[in-house]
Design a protein around this motif. Structure first.
Motif, PDB file in Angstrom:
ATOM      1  N   LEU A   1      30.456  35.960  33.115  1.00 48.20           N
ATOM      2  CA  LEU A   1      29.112  35.366  34.180  1.00 48.20           C
ATOM      3  C   LEU A   1      28.569  34.314  32.674  1.00 48.20           C
ATOM      4  O   LEU A   1      27.990  32.658  32.736  1.00 48.20           O
TER       5      LEU A   1
ATOM      6  N   ASN B   1      31.401  31.465  32.585  1.00 52.12           N
ATOM      7  CA  ASN B   1      31.238  30.395  33.864  1.00 52.12           C
ATOM      8  C   ASN B   1      30.358  30.103  33.712  1.00 52.12           C
ATOM      9  O   ASN B   1      29.837  29.011  34.251  1.00 52.12           O
ATOM     10  N   LEU B   2      29.473  30.307  33.557  1.00 48.80           N
ATOM     11  CA  LEU B   2      27.507  29.788  33.564  1.00 48.80           C
ATOM     12  C   LEU B   2      27.616  28.982  32.298  1.00 48.80           C
ATOM     13  O   LEU B   2      26.808  28.171  31.704  1.00 48.80           O
TER      14      LEU B   2
ATOM     15  N   THR C   1      28.969  33.283  39.934  1.00 52.49           N
ATOM     16  CA  THR C   1      28.392  32.593  39.252  1.00 52.49           C
ATOM     17  C   THR C   1      27.243  33.201  39.064  1.00 52.49           C
ATOM     18  O   THR C   1      25.983  33.070  38.918  1.00 52.49           O
TER      19      THR C   1
END
Length: 293
Positions: free
Chosen positions: A153, A156-157, A222
């Motif tokens: 996370l 990907n963020l 995500t």
């Protein structure tokens, strides 16, 4: 497994039950109450085995333990052992809904209301930096063995954060309590049900909304964590031949509030799990009597 399995597990003719107990206090509360009732109401001997989440499925399949009372969702193991091999049997809802998320202390959220939206986390990375987070903001996790998508996370963020593992639930709680005592900000992986919310109010940071299947590829994830009705599982042979013990565990179902009552006694009031279970059983006969039918 951190302790050897009981030599009595699945022994023919032995009135013994072996329960898997995970390291977080909610799981300890389940096992303590089940153990107390099995021993004092049904006359069984109960052994417990401390084991991490995924190895617990292997132990259950092999009959080294008879039951897992709180599973947070392991679809690969469920497919392998319940659906394909049929060595494990689903035993129904525990009655408690689990949710993993990211949280900040409520005193920090009140000072900075926009921190509760993940899109604003990078704005606060400097304030959430620690010596362990390597110049980035710290996202505090517990044990690496817990269900977590946090590293993916963060990547990907595109968040300027480093996941730092405390090592265990107890170590994570110690750090959060220290931060709270000093009114310092922190960002942490945390979950409900959990008794600490009663002592340290926390506010969830909203991640991109969960939708069915968004967590299928955990490397590309995500989205937020789902709401998870926590499940019980029994060894398939034990489910068939475990008699009143298996029936009690299948029928065991209580609320988040009830679990937290026992968890608070164990973790906050420092009662032994056995004493906490005895106190709860004495005060909640109407709940557990249904499990014996």
């Amino acid at each position: 497994m951190t302790r050897q399995p009981s030599p009595y597990a699945n022994a023919k003719g032995a009135k013994t039950v072996t329960l898997s107990v995970q390291s977080w206090v909610g799981a300890q509360a389940n096992v303590a109450v089940a153990q107390y009732l099995l021993e004092h109401e049904l006359g069984y001997r109960v052994d417990t085995v401390q084991v991490d989440e995924v190895p617990a499925w292997d132990a259950l399949s092999q009959g080294r333990v008879d039951a897992i009372l709180e599973d947070w969702g392991h679809p690969e193991q469920e497919q392998r052992y319940v659906k394909d091999k049929k060595t494990i049997e689903a035993a129904g809802d525990l009655g408690v809904t689990g949710h993993i998320g990211w949280y900040v202390p409520t005193y920090f959220a009140k000072q900075h209301p926009d921190v509760t939206d993940w899109k604003n986390l990078n704005k606060y990375a400097d304030q959430l930096r620690t010596p362990e987070s390597g110049g980035k903001g710290q996202l505090l996790d517990g044990s690496p063995s817990y269900v977590t998508n946090d590293k993916a996370l963060v990547k990907n963020l595109k968040l300027d954060y480093q996941v730092v593992f405390a090592g265990s639930e107890a170590a994570q709680i110690t750090q959060m309590k220290q931060f709270a005592k000093q009114k310092k900000p922190y960002l942490t992986y945390w979950y409900q049900p959990q008794w600490l919310f009663e002592k340290v109010p926390m506010t969830e940071v909203k991640l991109p909304a969960y939708r069915e299947g968004c967590d299928k590829d955990t490397q590309k994830i995500t989205c937020a964590y789902p709401q998870t009705p926590l499940q019980k599982y029994l060894n398939a042979d034990f489910a068939k031949s475990g008699g009143k013990a298996a029936a009690l565990l299948k029928h065991m179902k209580w609320t988040t509030k009830e679990q937290n009552e026992v968890s608070l006694m164990i973790a906050d009031r420092k009662m032994s799990p056995q004493d906490a279970a005895e106190k709860w059983v004495d005060e909640n006969r109407a709940t557990w009597e249904k499990w014996l039918k």
